[in-house]
Motif scaffolding. Structure first.
Motif, PDB file in Angstrom:
ATOM      1  N   LYS A 265       0.816  -1.216   0.000  1.00 43.43           N
ATOM      2  CA  LYS A 265       0.000   0.000   0.000  1.00 43.43           C
ATOM      3  C   LYS A 265       0.854   1.272   0.000  1.00 43.43           C
ATOM      4  O   LYS A 265       0.312   2.383  -0.028  1.00 43.43           O
ATOM      5  N   HIS A 266       2.151   1.109   0.024  1.00 41.33           N
ATOM      6  CA  HIS A 266       3.059   2.217   0.285  1.00 41.33           C
ATOM      7  C   HIS A 266       2.938   3.363  -0.721  1.00 41.33           C
ATOM      8  O   HIS A 266       2.735   4.526  -0.350  1.00 41.33           O
ATOM      9  N   ALA A 267       3.062   3.061  -2.007  1.00 43.03           N
ATOM     10  CA  ALA A 267       3.033   4.104  -3.032  1.00 43.03           C
ATOM     11  C   ALA A 267       1.672   4.794  -3.077  1.00 43.03           C
ATOM     12  O   ALA A 267       1.591   6.025  -3.163  1.00 43.03           O
ATOM     13  N   ALA A 268       0.603   4.018  -3.010  1.00 36.61           N
ATOM     14  CA  ALA A 268      -0.745   4.599  -3.056  1.00 36.61           C
ATOM     15  C   ALA A 268      -0.993   5.468  -1.828  1.00 36.61           C
ATOM     16  O   ALA A 268      -1.634   6.528  -1.918  1.00 36.61           O
ATOM     17  N   PHE A 269      -0.501   5.027  -0.690  1.00 34.86           N
ATOM     18  CA  PHE A 269      -0.671   5.803   0.536  1.00 34.86           C
ATOM     19  C   PHE A 269       0.006   7.163   0.421  1.00 34.86           C
ATOM     20  O   PHE A 269      -0.593   8.203   0.736  1.00 34.86           O
ATOM     21  N   LEU A 270       1.253   7.194  -0.025  1.00 31.58           N
ATOM     22  CA  LEU A 270       1.977   8.461  -0.113  1.00 31.58           C
ATOM     23  C   LEU A 270       1.355   9.393  -1.148  1.00 31.58           C
ATOM     24  O   LEU A 270       1.265  10.604  -0.935  1.00 31.58           O
ATOM     25  N   SER A 271       0.914   8.842  -2.257  1.00 36.05           N
ATOM     26  CA  SER A 271       0.258   9.666  -3.275  1.00 36.05           C
ATOM     27  C   SER A 271      -1.022  10.291  -2.721  1.00 36.05           C
ATOM     28  O   SER A 271      -1.257  11.499  -2.859  1.00 36.05           O
ATOM     29  N   GLY A 272      -1.851   9.472  -2.069  1.00 34.18           N
ATOM     30  CA  GLY A 272      -3.077   9.981  -1.472  1.00 34.18           C
ATOM     31  C   GLY A 272      -2.796  10.964  -0.351  1.00 34.18           C
ATOM     32  O   GLY A 272      -3.522  11.954  -0.180  1.00 34.18           O
ATOM     33  N   LEU A 273      -1.746  10.708   0.419  1.00 36.43           N
ATOM     34  CA  LEU A 273      -1.385  11.596   1.525  1.00 36.43           C
ATOM     35  C   LEU A 273      -1.054  12.992   1.012  1.00 36.43           C
ATOM     36  O   LEU A 273      -1.524  13.996   1.565  1.00 36.43           O
ATOM     37  N   LEU A 274      -0.241  13.084  -0.043  1.00 37.37           N
ATOM     38  CA  LEU A 274       0.142  14.391  -0.566  1.00 37.37           C
ATOM     39  C   LEU A 274      -1.069  15.156  -1.089  1.00 37.37           C
ATOM     40  O   LEU A 274      -1.187  16.372  -0.869  1.00 37.37           O
TER      41      LEU A 274
ATOM     42  N   VAL B  91       9.671   7.228  -3.743  1.00 32.02           N
ATOM     43  CA  VAL B  91       8.264   7.547  -4.024  1.00 32.02           C
ATOM     44  C   VAL B  91       8.025   9.047  -3.888  1.00 32.02           C
ATOM     45  O   VAL B  91       7.354   9.659  -4.736  1.00 32.02           O
ATOM     46  N   LEU B  92       8.563   9.672  -2.855  1.00 29.30           N
ATOM     47  CA  LEU B  92       8.375  11.110  -2.692  1.00 29.30           C
ATOM     48  C   LEU B  92       9.014  11.890  -3.830  1.00 29.30           C
ATOM     49  O   LEU B  92       8.464  12.895  -4.299  1.00 29.30           O
ATOM     50  N   GLU B  93      10.162  11.451  -4.287  1.00 31.85           N
ATOM     51  CA  GLU B  93      10.802  12.123  -5.417  1.00 31.85           C
ATOM     52  C   GLU B  93       9.945  12.030  -6.673  1.00 31.85           C
ATOM     53  O   GLU B  93       9.740  13.029  -7.380  1.00 31.85           O
ATOM     54  N   ALA B  94       9.409  10.834  -6.931  1.00 32.91           N
ATOM     55  CA  ALA B  94       8.567  10.653  -8.122  1.00 32.91           C
ATOM     56  C   ALA B  94       7.276  11.456  -8.007  1.00 32.91           C
ATOM     57  O   ALA B  94       6.815  12.071  -8.979  1.00 32.91           O
ATOM     58  N   GLU B  95       6.665  11.463  -6.820  1.00 38.73           N
ATOM     59  CA  GLU B  95       5.424  12.206  -6.630  1.00 38.73           C
ATOM     60  C   GLU B  95       5.650  13.709  -6.784  1.00 38.73           C
ATOM     61  O   GLU B  95       4.811  14.423  -7.332  1.00 38.73           O
ATOM     62  N   ALA B  96       6.773  14.205  -6.304  1.00 38.69           N
ATOM     63  CA  ALA B  96       7.082  15.627  -6.457  1.00 38.69           C
ATOM     64  C   ALA B  96       7.245  15.991  -7.924  1.00 38.69           C
ATOM     65  O   ALA B  96       6.753  17.031  -8.387  1.00 38.69           O
ATOM     66  N   GLU B  97       7.910  15.133  -8.671  1.00 36.40           N
ATOM     67  CA  GLU B  97       8.101  15.401 -10.103  1.00 36.40           C
ATOM     68  C   GLU B  97       6.763  15.413 -10.831  1.00 36.40           C
ATOM     69  O   GLU B  97       6.505  16.285 -11.672  1.00 36.40           O
ATOM     70  N   THR B  98       5.897  14.456 -10.498  1.00 39.67           N
ATOM     71  CA  THR B  98       4.581  14.391 -11.136  1.00 39.67           C
ATOM     72  C   THR B  98       3.765  15.649 -10.864  1.00 39.67           C
ATOM     73  O   THR B  98       3.061  16.160 -11.743  1.00 39.67           O
ATOM     74  N   ARG B  99       3.867  16.187  -9.661  1.00 39.03           N
ATOM     75  CA  ARG B  99       3.074  17.346  -9.264  1.00 39.03           C
ATOM     76  C   ARG B  99       3.717  18.686  -9.613  1.00 39.03           C
ATOM     77  O   ARG B  99       3.096  19.735  -9.506  1.00 39.03           O
TER      78      ARG B  99
ATOM     79  N   ASP C 159      28.833   1.853   7.563  1.00 39.55           N
ATOM     80  CA  ASP C 159      27.885   2.952   7.459  1.00 39.55           C
ATOM     81  C   ASP C 159      26.640   2.607   6.655  1.00 39.55           C
ATOM     82  O   ASP C 159      26.692   1.868   5.670  1.00 39.55           O
ATOM     83  N   ARG C 160      25.518   3.147   7.109  1.00 37.98           N
ATOM     84  CA  ARG C 160      24.379   3.441   6.259  1.00 37.98           C
ATOM     85  C   ARG C 160      23.934   4.845   6.652  1.00 37.98           C
ATOM     86  O   ARG C 160      24.332   5.337   7.705  1.00 37.98           O
ATOM     87  N   PHE C 161      23.107   5.469   5.840  1.00 33.56           N
ATOM     88  CA  PHE C 161      22.832   6.884   6.053  1.00 33.56           C
ATOM     89  C   PHE C 161      21.338   7.144   6.192  1.00 33.56           C
ATOM     90  O   PHE C 161      20.498   6.350   5.761  1.00 33.56           O
ATOM     91  N   ILE C 162      21.049   8.278   6.828  1.00 32.87           N
ATOM     92  CA  ILE C 162      19.671   8.745   6.903  1.00 32.87           C
ATOM     93  C   ILE C 162      19.565  10.032   6.088  1.00 32.87           C
ATOM     94  O   ILE C 162      20.560  10.725   5.856  1.00 32.87           O
ATOM     95  N   TYR C 163      18.319  10.334   5.680  1.00 32.70           N
ATOM     96  CA  TYR C 163      18.087  11.450   4.776  1.00 32.70           C
ATOM     97  C   TYR C 163      16.974  12.352   5.292  1.00 32.70           C
ATOM     98  O   TYR C 163      16.089  11.929   6.030  1.00 32.70           O
ATOM     99  N   ARG C 164      17.054  13.587   4.841  1.00 32.88           N
ATOM    100  CA  ARG C 164      15.984  14.571   5.021  1.00 32.88           C
ATOM    101  C   ARG C 164      15.374  14.867   3.649  1.00 32.88           C
ATOM    102  O   ARG C 164      16.130  15.093   2.681  1.00 32.88           O
ATOM    103  N   VAL C 165      14.079  14.851   3.577  1.00 37.87           N
ATOM    104  CA  VAL C 165      13.379  15.165   2.335  1.00 37.87           C
ATOM    105  C   VAL C 165      12.473  16.366   2.567  1.00 37.87           C
ATOM    106  O   VAL C 165      11.715  16.397   3.555  1.00 37.87           O
ATOM    107  N   GLN C 166      12.538  17.344   1.680  1.00 38.51           N
ATOM    108  CA  GLN C 166      11.663  18.515   1.725  1.00 38.51           C
ATOM    109  C   GLN C 166      10.880  18.602   0.416  1.00 38.51           C
ATOM    110  O   GLN C 166      11.478  18.569  -0.666  1.00 38.51           O
ATOM    111  N   LEU C 167       9.567  18.698   0.542  1.00 43.18           N
ATOM    112  CA  LEU C 167       8.701  18.886  -0.606  1.00 43.18           C
ATOM    113  C   LEU C 167       7.969  20.217  -0.446  1.00 43.18           C
ATOM    114  O   LEU C 167       7.320  20.451   0.575  1.00 43.18           O
TER     115      LEU C 167
END
Length: 341
Positions: free
Chosen positions: A105-114, A143-151, A331-339
């Motif tokens: 449900k992940h992609a659909a959830f984020l799209s609907g959330l935005l 998913v957030l990157e793709a949704e931002a580009e679409t919008r 190492d693994r890394f964490i990220y900040r995303v701003q839309l």
């Protein structure tokens, strides 16, 4: 999916069982997303990190009255002075954050959330969706990157801190053989020095809920001996540590461990046991015993315990302190995303 905003945890508490079921199957299986932890975090606004007038915005998605996912958000002025929707838990005291939703449900959830956050009258005006501490392997990033580009929204993704970890073989000697020879010898030398001195070492972790508050106080007192942590340990932050320890203990995932010398506490680690991983949250040590390197000795004992008790990964969580790599961390890394719409 139909989305709804909850402005306090009591309103959504009726879905706590479903929340925890989703967490058990979600894309980011981390202890900082449990209902009880996030509620405890909100009670002190992260130990005083955020003002009390911040607005809680728990965005829940339903299908036929069945909870499908939650974006635990709050509205406040971010570090850049913008009105921002951020993850409950951000920034400093919750190492890993994300949305709660199953992979299918992940992609659909984020799209609907935005769509919901941008268009719903239930959401106050905001300028940026500002999401901290997303692990590098979370599909939320792509998913957030793709949704931002679409919008046509502005998308910024920033790599933050490393979060070193060790994959454990299940045998302490095998683990020691996997790390740098110099460090292996140093660990063994420190263990021998204590064994040869006229002090009796011991290692234990807290199992009695009746003693938990006193044990957390002892842990905080050791933390406060570190000058770099003294200012951090405000009264709200001390309350946050107590709240977190109680929530984790009651949930069965606290591992508050102590290393003692002649029965006196010399070092302490607050860790979490979650999905066969040990997550090292914070540490402190008694400076009067610094000649023994009690922090290192506790860490060695904790790694031995983890190898012998079915722990498959030792997560040091955020920060690039040198000792983590000396113990063999990668190492693994964490990220900040701003839309920005």
């Amino acid at each position: 999916m139909a989305f709804k905003i909850y402005n306090n945890f009591d309103e959504i508490a009726q879905y706590q069982e479903e929340w925890d079921q989703i967490l058990a199957a979600t894309v980011s299986q981390v202890p900082f997303l449990t209902f009880d932890y996030l509620k405890a975090w909100w009670d002190t606004r992260g130990g005083g990190e955020w003002p009390q007038d911040s607005q809680l915005m728990l965005a829940a998605a339903f299908e036929d009255d069945q909870l499908m996912g939650v974006a635990p958000l709050f509205l406040a002025e971010n570090l850049g002075g913008q009105q921002a929707l951020m993850f409950v838990g951000a920034i400093e005291v919750s190492d890993f954050l994300d949305v709660l939703v199953t992979p299918e449900k992940h992609a659909a959830f984020l799209s609907g959330l935005l769509d919901f956050l941008k268009n719903s009258d239930a959401v106050p005006a905001w300028e940026v969706l500002d999401l901290y501490n997303i692990l590098e392997d979370s599909p939320t990033l792509s998913v957030l990157e793709a949704e931002a580009e679409t919008r046509g929204w502005v998308h910024e993704q920033t790599r933050l801190q490393p979060s070193p970890y060790i994959t454990l073989p299940g045998d302490f000697d095998a683990y020691l053989m996997s790390i740098d020879k110099k460090q292996r010898h140093e660990i063994r030398r420190k263990l021998r020095n204590v064994a040869q001195d006229l002090v009796e070492p011991d290692f234990y972790y807290v199992k009695d809920g009746d003693t938990l508050d006193d044990e957390v106080d002892a842990f905080i007192a050791m933390m406060a001996q570190d000058p770099s942590k003294k200012d951090f340990l405000t009264e709200p932050m001390r309350q946050h540590l107590h709240n977190t320890a109680r929530v984790a203990f009651d949930g069965g995932w606290l591992h508050l461990s102590f290393y003692t010398l002649d029965g006196v506490k010399a070092a302490a680690n607050m860790s979490f046991i979650w999905h066969n991983r040990l997550w090292l949250y914070n540490s402190g040590w008694e400076w009067a015993y610094r000649q023994y390197s009690p922090g290192w000795l506790l860490l060695a004992n904790l790694l031995q315990w983890a190898n012998e008790n079915g722990i498959t990964e030792f997560d040091f969580m955020r920060g690039d302190e040198s000792y983590k790599y000396k113990f063999g961390a990668e190492d693994r890394f964490i990220y900040r995303v701003q839309l920005t719409p």
